[in-house]
Design an enzyme around this catalytic site. Structure first.
Site, mmCIF file in Angstrom:
data_model
loop_
_atom_site.group_PDB
_atom_site.id
_atom_site.type_symbol
_atom_site.label_atom_id
_atom_site.label_comp_id
_atom_site.label_asym_id
_atom_site.label_seq_id
_atom_site.Cartn_x
_atom_site.Cartn_y
_atom_site.Cartn_z
ATOM 1 N N LYS A 8 52.924 20.024 -11.879
ATOM 2 C CA LYS A 8 52.860 20.865 -10.683
ATOM 3 C C LYS A 8 53.374 20.117 -9.461
ATOM 4 O O LYS A 8 53.765 20.715 -8.479
ATOM 5 C CB LYS A 8 51.439 21.360 -10.441
ATOM 6 C CG LYS A 8 50.429 20.255 -10.227
ATOM 7 C CD LYS A 8 49.088 20.827 -9.821
ATOM 8 C CE LYS A 8 48.017 19.760 -9.883
ATOM 9 N NZ LYS A 8 47.519 19.550 -11.247
ATOM 10 N N LYS B 119 57.207 14.504 -17.656
ATOM 11 C CA LYS B 119 56.499 15.702 -18.086
ATOM 12 C C LYS B 119 56.599 16.812 -17.035
ATOM 13 O O LYS B 119 56.793 16.537 -15.853
ATOM 14 C CB LYS B 119 55.039 15.379 -18.393
ATOM 15 C CG LYS B 119 54.197 14.989 -17.199
ATOM 16 C CD LYS B 119 52.720 14.946 -17.601
ATOM 17 C CE LYS B 119 51.852 15.120 -16.362
ATOM 18 N NZ LYS B 119 50.500 15.561 -16.641
ATOM 19 N N LYS C 234 47.992 7.502 -8.074
ATOM 20 C CA LYS C 234 47.643 8.489 -7.052
ATOM 21 C C LYS C 234 47.507 7.860 -5.675
ATOM 22 O O LYS C 234 47.826 8.489 -4.675
ATOM 23 C CB LYS C 234 46.349 9.216 -7.438
ATOM 24 C CG LYS C 234 46.529 10.118 -8.643
ATOM 25 C CD LYS C 234 45.426 11.135 -8.735
ATOM 26 C CE LYS C 234 45.687 12.104 -9.864
ATOM 27 N NZ LYS C 234 44.634 13.114 -10.016
HETATM 28 P P1 ADP Z 1 49.699 18.272 -13.626
HETATM 29 O O1 ADP Z 1 50.168 17.110 -14.458
HETATM 30 O O2 ADP Z 1 50.707 19.357 -13.494
HETATM 31 O O3 ADP Z 1 49.118 17.795 -12.312
HETATM 32 P P2 ADP Z 1 46.985 18.423 -14.525
HETATM 33 O O4 ADP Z 1 46.938 16.948 -14.427
HETATM 34 O O5 ADP Z 1 46.163 19.227 -13.568
HETATM 35 O O6 ADP Z 1 48.506 18.913 -14.450
HETATM 36 O O7 ADP Z 1 46.617 18.816 -16.013
HETATM 37 C C1 ADP Z 1 45.770 19.859 -16.415
HETATM 38 C C2 ADP Z 1 45.805 19.882 -17.937
HETATM 39 O O8 ADP Z 1 47.113 20.231 -18.416
HETATM 40 C C3 ADP Z 1 45.489 18.524 -18.591
HETATM 41 O O9 ADP Z 1 44.705 18.753 -19.740
HETATM 42 C C4 ADP Z 1 46.843 17.972 -18.960
HETATM 43 O O10 ADP Z 1 46.780 17.088 -20.066
HETATM 44 C C5 ADP Z 1 47.627 19.234 -19.299
HETATM 45 N N1 ADP Z 1 49.056 19.051 -18.994
HETATM 46 C C6 ADP Z 1 49.579 18.830 -17.761
HETATM 47 N N2 ADP Z 1 50.920 18.735 -17.806
HETATM 48 C C7 ADP Z 1 51.270 18.911 -19.114
HETATM 49 C C8 ADP Z 1 52.514 18.931 -19.818
HETATM 50 N N3 ADP Z 1 53.668 18.767 -19.174
HETATM 51 N N4 ADP Z 1 52.511 19.144 -21.157
HETATM 52 C C9 ADP Z 1 51.342 19.316 -21.818
HETATM 53 N N5 ADP Z 1 50.135 19.307 -21.216
HETATM 54 C C10 ADP Z 1 50.073 19.108 -19.883
HETATM 55 NA NA NA Z 2 47.648 14.908 -14.867
#
Ligand code: ADP
Ligand code: NA
Length: 328
Positions: free
Chosen positions: A198, A195, A114
């Site tokens: 967002k 993965k 980050k």
């Molecule tokens: P991002 O990776 O989009 O920034 P976050 O880090 O805010 O999302 O994750 C919020 C929740 O969603 C966490 O519990 C994370 O493990 C889950 N999560 C995020 N992306 C995925 C994904 N591609 N597949 C499965 N779970 C996910």
């Molecule tokens: Na994350």
């Protein structure tokens, strides 16, 4: 034995995507049935570790509230609240930061990632946010924390801080356990090696809970697959098609083997439509409910206010005890 209690948080950063839903929010909903004490927090203090627009942040908190409710988070079964409205989070965060060494934080991989995205000028808050996360969890004497594997090391820090506190001042915090979702990581529709996220700049890579059926069809139609037209499940050799099988399996509740069997004879181009339709079927009621709830901001604020009130009733006595224990 401590009372079983689940805690989890999500940042108010726009409309959740299919990965968030299948990887986290769906299990939040089922945990409400398995545990009698469940807290879900919209962790806005974590959002401000990177720059935010004030009006957008306020809107995001209400949008996230609408999305969580639409996904099935039920305020009668779980305490849904806004982190910043419970000041004990930041207060306990400070106390725990005094028990945390700099090297312990420097070694967390998320900081490297980050802060690099902030051109290595990340804030002190971004550096110490895993300590605030520990405070979020320990403030409620939580015992179970649903986490993605990307957060496993942060939960370890939480466990370490609970142990350090208990060792120094006597048994107080339960050591919280990870509830690892059995659900698979959902991958980007544009690059199945990463993965779904967002922060993916490619607009076609990510399916949001509020995407229209047309948008969903288009995103799946453009999804990256390979040069074999058959539908098989082999995440190593065929990540693109297998990601679609994983999504199909997750939205229908069938196993990957079952959806592959059902799709025998389809070419991947046709299969993309089948998966898009299954996703549309799953997301349509959620999308409609999000739109309905977004039109009733008064109701959303009321839900948060009630949740905040209950969260403070739990947090205040724990924080008071912590203060007494350490001599404050
Ligand atoms: P991002 O990776 O989009 O920034 P976050 O880090 O805010 O999302 O994750 C919020 C929740 O969603 C966490 O519990 C994370 O493990 C889950 N999560 C995020 N992306 C995925 C994904 N591609 N597949 C499965 N779970 C996910
Ligand atoms: Na994350």
């Amino acid at each position: 034995n401590p009372t079983p209690r689940v805690f989890s948080g999500i940042q108010p950063t726009g409309i959740p995507h299919l990965g968030n839903y299948l990887g986290a929010l769906q299990s939040w909903v089922s945990l409400q049935e398995e545990f009698s004490s469940v807290l879900y927090s919209i962790v806005d203090l974590h959002s401000i570790t990177v720059p935010q627009n004030p009006d957008a942040l306020r809107d995001s908190v209400l949008d996230m509230t609408a999305c969580l409710l639409a996904c099935g988070v039920n305020p009668a079964k779980s305490c849904l609240f806004q982190q910043s409205q419970v000041p004990e989070h930041a207060q306990l965060g400070w106390i725990l930061s005094c028990l945390t060494s700099l090297p312990r934080l420097r070694h967390l991989p998320q900081w490297k990632m980050k802060s690099e995205s902030q051109k290595n000028e990340g804030s002190v808050g971004l550096f110490t946010y895993p300590v605030l996360q520990a405070a979020d969890i320990l403030l409620y004497l939580s015992t179970h924390v649903p986490v993605g594997d990307d957060q496993a090391q942060h939960l370890q820090l939480t466990q370490d801080l609970a142990r350090i506190f208990n060792y120094q001042y006597g048994e107080f915090f339960p050591i919280p356990r990870a509830l690892m979702g059995s659900s698979k990581k959902i991958r980007s529709l544009r690059d199945p090696l990463v993965k779904m996220s967002k922060s993916d700049p490619h607009t076609l890579a990510t399916v949001r809970l509020t995407d229209t059926p047309d948008e969903i069809v288009m995103k799946f139609r453009k999804a990256v697959t390979d040069f074999t037209s058959e539908v098989t499940y082999d995440p190593e050799k065929r990540p693109g098609v297998s990601n679609m099988v994983a999504i199909h399996s997750a939205v229908t509740g069938l196993s990957p083997e079952e959806v592959v069997k059902q799709s025998r004879g389809l070419e991947t181009a046709q299969y993309k439509h089948v998966v898009a339709e299954a996703v549309i079927t799953k997301l349509t009621p959620i999308r409609e409910e999000v739109h309905r709830l977004r039109g009733d901001k008064g109701f959303l604020r009321e839900v948060l206010t009630r949740g905040t009130h209950r969260a403070r009733e739990l947090a205040a006595p724990v924080y008071d005890k912590v203060c007494r224990i350490i001599g404050l």
